[in-house]
Design a protein around this motif. Structure first.
Motif, PDB file in Angstrom:
ATOM      1  N   TYR A 110       5.666  15.196 -28.626  1.00 24.82           N
ATOM      2  CA  TYR A 110       6.948  15.614 -29.176  1.00 24.82           C
ATOM      3  C   TYR A 110       6.833  15.635 -30.695  1.00 24.82           C
ATOM      4  O   TYR A 110       6.621  14.601 -31.321  1.00 24.82           O
ATOM      5  N   SER A 147       7.548  13.731 -12.131  1.00 24.89           N
ATOM      6  CA  SER A 147       6.754  13.032 -13.144  1.00 24.89           C
ATOM      7  C   SER A 147       7.574  12.002 -13.911  1.00 24.89           C
ATOM      8  O   SER A 147       8.798  11.947 -13.815  1.00 24.89           O
ATOM      9  N   SER A 148       6.836  11.234 -14.689  1.00 22.61           N
ATOM     10  CA  SER A 148       7.384  10.061 -15.359  1.00 22.61           C
ATOM     11  C   SER A 148       8.527  10.405 -16.316  1.00 22.61           C
ATOM     12  O   SER A 148       8.368  11.248 -17.197  1.00 22.61           O
ATOM     13  N   SER A 149       9.674   9.766 -16.139  1.00 22.89           N
ATOM     14  CA  SER A 149      10.772   9.887 -17.124  1.00 22.89           C
ATOM     15  C   SER A 149      11.828   8.830 -16.837  1.00 22.89           C
ATOM     16  O   SER A 149      11.769   8.149 -15.807  1.00 22.89           O
ATOM     17  N   TYR A 150      12.811   8.754 -17.721  1.00 30.24           N
ATOM     18  CA  TYR A 150      13.901   7.776 -17.564  1.00 30.24           C
ATOM     19  C   TYR A 150      14.686   7.975 -16.268  1.00 30.24           C
ATOM     20  O   TYR A 150      15.383   7.072 -15.822  1.00 30.24           O
ATOM     21  N   SER A 200       7.389   5.018 -18.107  1.00 28.63           N
ATOM     22  CA  SER A 200       6.279   4.163 -18.544  1.00 28.63           C
ATOM     23  C   SER A 200       6.742   2.806 -19.051  1.00 28.63           C
ATOM     24  O   SER A 200       7.815   2.687 -19.631  1.00 28.63           O
ATOM     25  N   THR A 210       1.079  18.748 -15.375  1.00 29.79           N
ATOM     26  CA  THR A 210       2.411  18.415 -15.881  1.00 29.79           C
ATOM     27  C   THR A 210       2.640  19.239 -17.141  1.00 29.79           C
ATOM     28  O   THR A 210       1.757  19.350 -17.983  1.00 29.79           O
ATOM     29  N   GLY A 211       3.845  19.820 -17.235  1.00 31.27           N
ATOM     30  CA  GLY A 211       4.157  20.628 -18.419  1.00 31.27           C
ATOM     31  C   GLY A 211       4.399  22.074 -18.038  1.00 31.27           C
ATOM     32  O   GLY A 211       3.448  22.823 -17.824  1.00 31.27           O
ATOM     33  N   GLY A 212       5.674  22.426 -17.910  1.00 39.65           N
ATOM     34  CA  GLY A 212       6.010  23.827 -17.661  1.00 39.65           C
ATOM     35  C   GLY A 212       6.156  24.214 -16.202  1.00 39.65           C
ATOM     36  O   GLY A 212       6.211  25.403 -15.885  1.00 39.65           O
ATOM     37  N   THR A 269       9.433  17.355 -14.732  1.00 35.30           N
ATOM     38  CA  THR A 269      10.448  16.529 -15.400  1.00 35.30           C
ATOM     39  C   THR A 269      11.540  17.406 -16.008  1.00 35.30           C
ATOM     40  O   THR A 269      12.699  17.336 -15.613  1.00 35.30           O
ATOM     41  N   SER A 270      11.169  18.281 -16.966  1.00 31.98           N
ATOM     42  CA  SER A 270      12.175  19.097 -17.667  1.00 31.98           C
ATOM     43  C   SER A 270      13.063  19.850 -16.676  1.00 31.98           C
ATOM     44  O   SER A 270      14.284  19.901 -16.843  1.00 31.98           O
ATOM     45  N   ASN A 328      -0.914   6.739 -19.438  1.00 30.92           N
ATOM     46  CA  ASN A 328      -0.632   7.808 -20.400  1.00 30.92           C
ATOM     47  C   ASN A 328      -1.170   7.368 -21.761  1.00 30.92           C
ATOM     48  O   ASN A 328      -0.656   6.436 -22.369  1.00 30.92           O
ATOM     49  N   ARG A 352       2.877  16.221 -23.253  1.00 30.90           N
ATOM     50  CA  ARG A 352       3.507  17.026 -24.319  1.00 30.90           C
ATOM     51  C   ARG A 352       3.721  16.084 -25.489  1.00 30.90           C
ATOM     52  O   ARG A 352       4.375  15.060 -25.332  1.00 30.90           O
ATOM     53  N   LYS A 375      -3.400  10.347 -17.955  1.00 29.11           N
ATOM     54  CA  LYS A 375      -2.631  11.468 -18.516  1.00 29.11           C
ATOM     55  C   LYS A 375      -3.060  11.664 -19.970  1.00 29.11           C
ATOM     56  O   LYS A 375      -3.030  10.718 -20.759  1.00 29.11           O
ATOM     57  N   SER A 395      10.658  21.588 -21.741  1.00 24.46           N
ATOM     58  CA  SER A 395       9.660  22.669 -21.620  1.00 24.46           C
ATOM     59  C   SER A 395      10.254  23.912 -20.971  1.00 24.46           C
ATOM     60  O   SER A 395      11.349  23.889 -20.421  1.00 24.46           O
TER      61      SER A 395
HETATM   62  C1  FMN Z   1      13.147  12.619 -21.447  1.00 26.31           C
HETATM   63  C2  FMN Z   1      11.710  12.472 -21.073  1.00 26.31           C
HETATM   64  C3  FMN Z   1      11.173  11.212 -20.851  1.00 26.31           C
HETATM   65  C4  FMN Z   1       9.819  11.074 -20.526  1.00 26.31           C
HETATM   66  N1  FMN Z   1       9.304   9.820 -20.332  1.00 26.31           N
HETATM   67  C5  FMN Z   1       7.980   9.683 -20.048  1.00 26.31           C
HETATM   68  C6  FMN Z   1       7.404   8.405 -19.838  1.00 26.31           C
HETATM   69  O1  FMN Z   1       8.074   7.356 -19.880  1.00 26.31           O
HETATM   70  N2  FMN Z   1       6.070   8.344 -19.591  1.00 26.31           N
HETATM   71  C7  FMN Z   1       5.276   9.456 -19.510  1.00 26.31           C
HETATM   72  O2  FMN Z   1       4.076   9.353 -19.240  1.00 26.31           O
HETATM   73  N3  FMN Z   1       5.801  10.692 -19.680  1.00 26.31           N
HETATM   74  C8  FMN Z   1       7.118  10.819 -19.953  1.00 26.31           C
HETATM   75  N4  FMN Z   1       7.638  12.068 -20.126  1.00 26.31           N
HETATM   76  C9  FMN Z   1       6.764  13.256 -19.995  1.00 26.31           C
HETATM   77  C10 FMN Z   1       6.906  13.885 -18.596  1.00 26.31           C
HETATM   78  O3  FMN Z   1       6.446  13.018 -17.588  1.00 26.31           O
HETATM   79  C11 FMN Z   1       6.134  15.199 -18.491  1.00 26.31           C
HETATM   80  O4  FMN Z   1       4.747  14.929 -18.534  1.00 26.31           O
HETATM   81  C12 FMN Z   1       6.451  16.194 -19.592  1.00 26.31           C
HETATM   82  O5  FMN Z   1       7.847  16.272 -19.814  1.00 26.31           O
HETATM   83  C13 FMN Z   1       5.938  17.595 -19.242  1.00 26.31           C
HETATM   84  O6  FMN Z   1       6.463  18.055 -18.034  1.00 26.31           O
HETATM   85  P1  FMN Z   1       7.736  19.031 -17.910  1.00 26.31           P
HETATM   86  O7  FMN Z   1       7.391  20.312 -18.544  1.00 26.31           O
HETATM   87  O8  FMN Z   1       7.955  19.137 -16.431  1.00 26.31           O
HETATM   88  O9  FMN Z   1       8.869  18.340 -18.615  1.00 26.31           O
HETATM   89  C14 FMN Z   1       8.997  12.229 -20.428  1.00 26.31           C
HETATM   90  C15 FMN Z   1       9.564  13.491 -20.624  1.00 26.31           C
HETATM   91  C16 FMN Z   1      10.889  13.636 -20.945  1.00 26.31           C
HETATM   92  C17 FMN Z   1      11.441  15.020 -21.148  1.00 26.31           C
END
Ligand code: FMN
Length: 330
Positions: free
Chosen positions: A202, A20-23, A46, A246-248, A269-270, A135, A200, A172, A220
């Protein structure tokens, strides 16, 4: 051989695990790693509305409601320079990774208002993205804004983006609606092909020494999966759109639960930040092992088997389960 193949909003996937989406995906080498480790698709980080050409009035309407002053509100906005990728670089990244990757690449837009920034949906498509994830991250603070008005804005945003692209569109969302089924149904009517549940949010913390609000990102755990399982299970069969959880999602067991509840794909992601991108391989082999041990020959054969419409006790997903759960705690 266990068949892990599935489909997600029309994309053919080799298995149900999506990064899933992250840096992490700002670096094409990481995308290669995810591909090698077995990820079926990657959702890029994103592009944020705040980063893009903003129709300021539209954005203000959404983001500054309830804040005391524009200047004060701006201090909470992300600084553009904090984002490594300018919009043009984002488009270049899609070009680059698409030329070098076998798996589908999903672009991601993050915003709330139906403004000029959404032209980037088209640019993401033109750059070769296989799909787009939108999102919508919005926190209402205005006491006069009704849920109906806010939801209507969601529908208009989805309609406007859908008009601009031909690739599939996933939305999302957060879990905080009075009627999640109704909102999903209306977003589907507005053009969504899939839902990614759930964002999620924050939660900011308070620094009591310096009297400051501090951002606080906590990764998560598998505990967070349950909220997603409930809503995937309730929505399965009620909407045509595919569901991504997504999430967990951290383990093979989490993937199995997600698909049984009714999701088409499980996103991570986490778990990848904690354990490294290679963790995908472990989760895939745990998933395959479980299916094999339990005499299932494909991931499709467990799709939705624990959804509300398929379980013997559908009320387990509803209020009726509340008293039972409280009573079960000794
Ligand atoms: C460091 C970090 C950066 C993230 N960046 C984005 C983002 O740019 N766009 C987005 O839609 N979600 C972003 N997310 C959310 C994740 O895609 C994911 O939906 C969320 O962390 C829940 O999934 P997980 O439990 O597997 O972490 C980010 C999450 C983390 C932890």
């Amino acid at each position: 051989m266990i068949d892990l193949s599935t489909s997600y909003m029309g994309l053919k996937l080799k298995n149900p695990i999506v990064a899933s989406s992250s840096y992490l995906w700002q670096d094409p080498k990481n995308i290669k790693k995810a591909d090698k480790s077995g990820a079926a698709a990657v959702v890029l980080h994103s592009l944020f509305e705040e980063q893009l050409e903003i129709e300021q009035e539209e954005l203000n309407k959404f983001l500054l409601q309830g804040t005391e002053s524009y200047a004060e509100a701006l201090t909470y906005f992300p600084e553009i320079k904090e984002f490594k990728f300018a919009p043009d670089e984002y488009i270049e990244l899609i070009n680059e990774v698409k030329a070098d990757s076998e798996i589908p690449i999903i672009g991601s837009l993050n915003g709330v208002s139906d403004g000029g920034w959404i032209k980037y949906a088209q640019k993401i498509e033109e750059a070769g993205a296989d799909a787009l994830e939108l999102n919508i991250y919005y926190i209402p603070t205005d006491t006069s804004a009704t849920s109906g008005e806010i939801e209507e804005n969601y529908y208009n945003l989805v309609k406007s983006i859908k008009q601009k692209i031909r690739i599939p569109l996933a939305v999302k969302l957060s879990p905080y609606f009075s009627s999640t089924p109704n909102v999903l149904n209306n977003i589907e009517k507005s053009g969504a092909d899939a839902f990614v549940i759930f964002n999620r949010f924050y939660q900011p913390d308070i620094d009591i020494k310096n009297l400051e609000i501090t951002p606080n990102l906590v990764l998560s755990t598998s505990e967070e999966l349950r909220l997603r399982l409930r809503w995937a299970a309730i929505m399965y069969g009620k909407i045509k759109s595919d569901i991504a959880i997504t999430g967990g999602v951290h383990t093979g067991t989490d993937v199995i639960k997600s698909i049984m509840a009714g999701a088409k794909v499980s996103m991570m992601t986490s778990a990848l930040i904690k354990n490294g991108i290679g963790h995908i391989e472990k989760v895939l082999s745990e998933t395959t092992e479980w299916l094999s041990k339990n005499d299932y020959d494909s991931i499709k054969s467990i799709q939705g088997i624990m959804s509300q419409k398929n379980v013997l006790e559908p009320s387990a997903y509803e209020r009726a389960n509340y008293m039972k759960t409280l009573g079960s705690y000794k």
